[in-house]
Write a protein that holds these residues in place. Sequence first.
Motif, PDB file in Angstrom:
ATOM      1  N   LEU A 158       2.775   1.548  -3.457  1.00 19.71           N
ATOM      2  CA  LEU A 158       1.931   2.048  -4.540  1.00 19.71           C
ATOM      3  C   LEU A 158       1.596   3.527  -4.354  1.00 19.71           C
ATOM      4  O   LEU A 158       1.574   4.299  -5.330  1.00 19.71           O
ATOM      5  CB  LEU A 158       0.645   1.225  -4.622  1.00 19.71           C
ATOM      6  CG  LEU A 158       0.788  -0.197  -5.177  1.00 19.71           C
ATOM      7  CD1 LEU A 158      -0.537  -0.942  -5.073  1.00 19.71           C
ATOM      8  CD2 LEU A 158       1.280  -0.173  -6.621  1.00 19.71           C
ATOM      9  N   ALA A 159       1.334   3.927  -3.106  1.00 24.10           N
ATOM     10  CA  ALA A 159       1.024   5.339  -2.844  1.00 24.10           C
ATOM     11  C   ALA A 159       2.209   6.216  -3.220  1.00 24.10           C
ATOM     12  O   ALA A 159       2.050   7.290  -3.833  1.00 24.10           O
ATOM     13  CB  ALA A 159       0.657   5.530  -1.369  1.00 24.10           C
ATOM     14  N   ALA A 160       3.410   5.759  -2.874  1.00 21.32           N
ATOM     15  CA  ALA A 160       4.605   6.528  -3.211  1.00 21.32           C
ATOM     16  C   ALA A 160       4.830   6.564  -4.711  1.00 21.32           C
ATOM     17  O   ALA A 160       5.227   7.599  -5.276  1.00 21.32           O
ATOM     18  CB  ALA A 160       5.818   5.915  -2.505  1.00 21.32           C
ATOM     19  N   HIS A 204       2.540   6.437  -7.116  1.00 18.76           N
ATOM     20  CA  HIS A 204       1.574   7.344  -7.762  1.00 18.76           C
ATOM     21  C   HIS A 204       1.847   8.798  -7.396  1.00 18.76           C
ATOM     22  O   HIS A 204       1.580   9.700  -8.204  1.00 18.76           O
ATOM     23  CB  HIS A 204       0.153   6.938  -7.381  1.00 18.76           C
ATOM     24  CG  HIS A 204      -0.278   5.631  -7.983  1.00 18.76           C
ATOM     25  ND1 HIS A 204      -0.282   5.383  -9.330  1.00 18.76           N
ATOM     26  CD2 HIS A 204      -0.701   4.472  -7.388  1.00 18.76           C
ATOM     27  CE1 HIS A 204      -0.701   4.154  -9.567  1.00 18.76           C
ATOM     28  NE2 HIS A 204      -0.952   3.577  -8.387  1.00 18.76           N
ATOM     29  N   ALA A 205       2.384   9.023  -6.198  1.00 16.48           N
ATOM     30  CA  ALA A 205       2.684  10.396  -5.771  1.00 16.48           C
ATOM     31  C   ALA A 205       4.065  10.835  -6.227  1.00 16.48           C
ATOM     32  O   ALA A 205       4.463  11.985  -5.971  1.00 16.48           O
ATOM     33  CB  ALA A 205       2.582  10.505  -4.247  1.00 16.48           C
ATOM     34  N   ALA A 223       0.828  -1.206   0.000  1.00 16.36           N
ATOM     35  CA  ALA A 223       0.000   0.000   0.000  1.00 16.36           C
ATOM     36  C   ALA A 223       0.862   1.255   0.000  1.00 16.36           C
ATOM     37  O   ALA A 223       0.606   2.213  -0.749  1.00 16.36           O
ATOM     38  CB  ALA A 223      -0.938  -0.014   1.210  1.00 16.36           C
ATOM     39  N   GLU A 224       1.907   1.261   0.823  1.00 12.49           N
ATOM     40  CA  GLU A 224       2.804   2.416   0.862  1.00 12.49           C
ATOM     41  C   GLU A 224       3.616   2.517  -0.428  1.00 12.49           C
ATOM     42  O   GLU A 224       3.821   3.613  -0.966  1.00 12.49           O
ATOM     43  CB  GLU A 224       3.741   2.311   2.062  1.00 12.49           C
ATOM     44  CG  GLU A 224       4.926   3.267   2.072  1.00 12.49           C
ATOM     45  CD  GLU A 224       4.537   4.747   2.057  1.00 12.49           C
ATOM     46  OE1 GLU A 224       5.424   5.586   1.794  1.00 12.49           O
ATOM     47  OE2 GLU A 224       3.346   5.075   2.295  1.00 12.49           O
ATOM     48  N   PRO A 279       9.109   5.934  -1.047  1.00 19.71           N
ATOM     49  CA  PRO A 279       8.279   5.285  -0.029  1.00 19.71           C
ATOM     50  C   PRO A 279       8.958   5.340   1.336  1.00 19.71           C
ATOM     51  O   PRO A 279      10.191   5.381   1.435  1.00 19.71           O
ATOM     52  CB  PRO A 279       8.167   3.847  -0.526  1.00 19.71           C
ATOM     53  CG  PRO A 279       9.390   3.638  -1.372  1.00 19.71           C
ATOM     54  CD  PRO A 279       9.671   4.974  -2.006  1.00 19.71           C
ATOM     55  N   ARG A 310       7.003   9.950  -5.091  1.00 21.18           N
ATOM     56  CA  ARG A 310       7.850  10.247  -3.941  1.00 21.18           C
ATOM     57  C   ARG A 310       8.531   8.944  -3.498  1.00 21.18           C
ATOM     58  O   ARG A 310       8.171   7.851  -3.956  1.00 21.18           O
ATOM     59  CB  ARG A 310       7.031  10.811  -2.779  1.00 21.18           C
ATOM     60  CG  ARG A 310       5.945   9.872  -2.265  1.00 21.18           C
ATOM     61  CD  ARG A 310       5.304  10.363  -0.979  1.00 21.18           C
ATOM     62  NE  ARG A 310       4.188   9.545  -0.551  1.00 21.18           N
ATOM     63  CZ  ARG A 310       4.299   8.384   0.115  1.00 21.18           C
ATOM     64  NH1 ARG A 310       5.498   7.902   0.412  1.00 21.18           N
ATOM     65  NH2 ARG A 310       3.215   7.719   0.481  1.00 21.18           N
TER      66      ARG A 310
END
Length: 244
Positions: A232-234, A236-237, A229-230, A241, A239
């Motif tokens: 993928l979030a990083a 897409h953002a 989850a982290e 992780p 940034r």
Amino acid sequence: MIEVRWDGPIATIALARGSARNAVPIAGWEHLAAAATGLDAARAVILRSDMPGIFSAGADIGEFPQLQTDPDARTRFRLAMRAGIDALAALPMPVLVAIDGGCFGAAVALVLAADVRLAGDGAQFAVPPARLGLGYPREDVVRLAAQVGQGRAAELLFTGEAIDADAAARIGLVERRAPDAGAAALDLAQRIAENAPAAVRQLKRALRNPADSHLDAAFEAAFGGAELAEGLAAFHARRRPVFA
């Protein structure tokens, strides 16, 4: 002679017995096994020497006269050496070893328990027990042959002759050459520590024991985990992780 230091999530096991060229006595192997039990929070471990010019002379030859006459001491020596080496090999996180200076005898068995070996400009390697009239523990013969091939292992064991860092890299005894092995190991450990720790441990398990059927469930479970989850979030953002 065993000192453990922490730098954030990176643990360093340092050999520091300069008066004996970091030769490891029976008690030293036992202390190494005990030290390894306290490293579970580490994302990476570095094994190195604190003594300039020497990684380790291997087992403490000063104890050998007792082993000549005391069968019980021989067993304690063998079991203590096995416990120390195998405790390092059993660590679930990546273990890197920085070798600057001589690495001889049982010290070669010790570095074979790590995942990645880095050799500095002054590194030398030799497995000379046959020159003393001794063999080598069977588990460590197997590890050496798996690392460099049976023929290269035979040459090192049968002759007992030393090779330098470049030769060690050519035959695969070490994975990386660097002018300063300690600095290179720290840089590599820092890059490993930035990655998802559970994922890295799963990868180590697969490398060490690909027949472990539990790895299939662990691979599937990771898709529902916090690390992905982290990650993928990083992604897409755009940034880096940050893994807990």
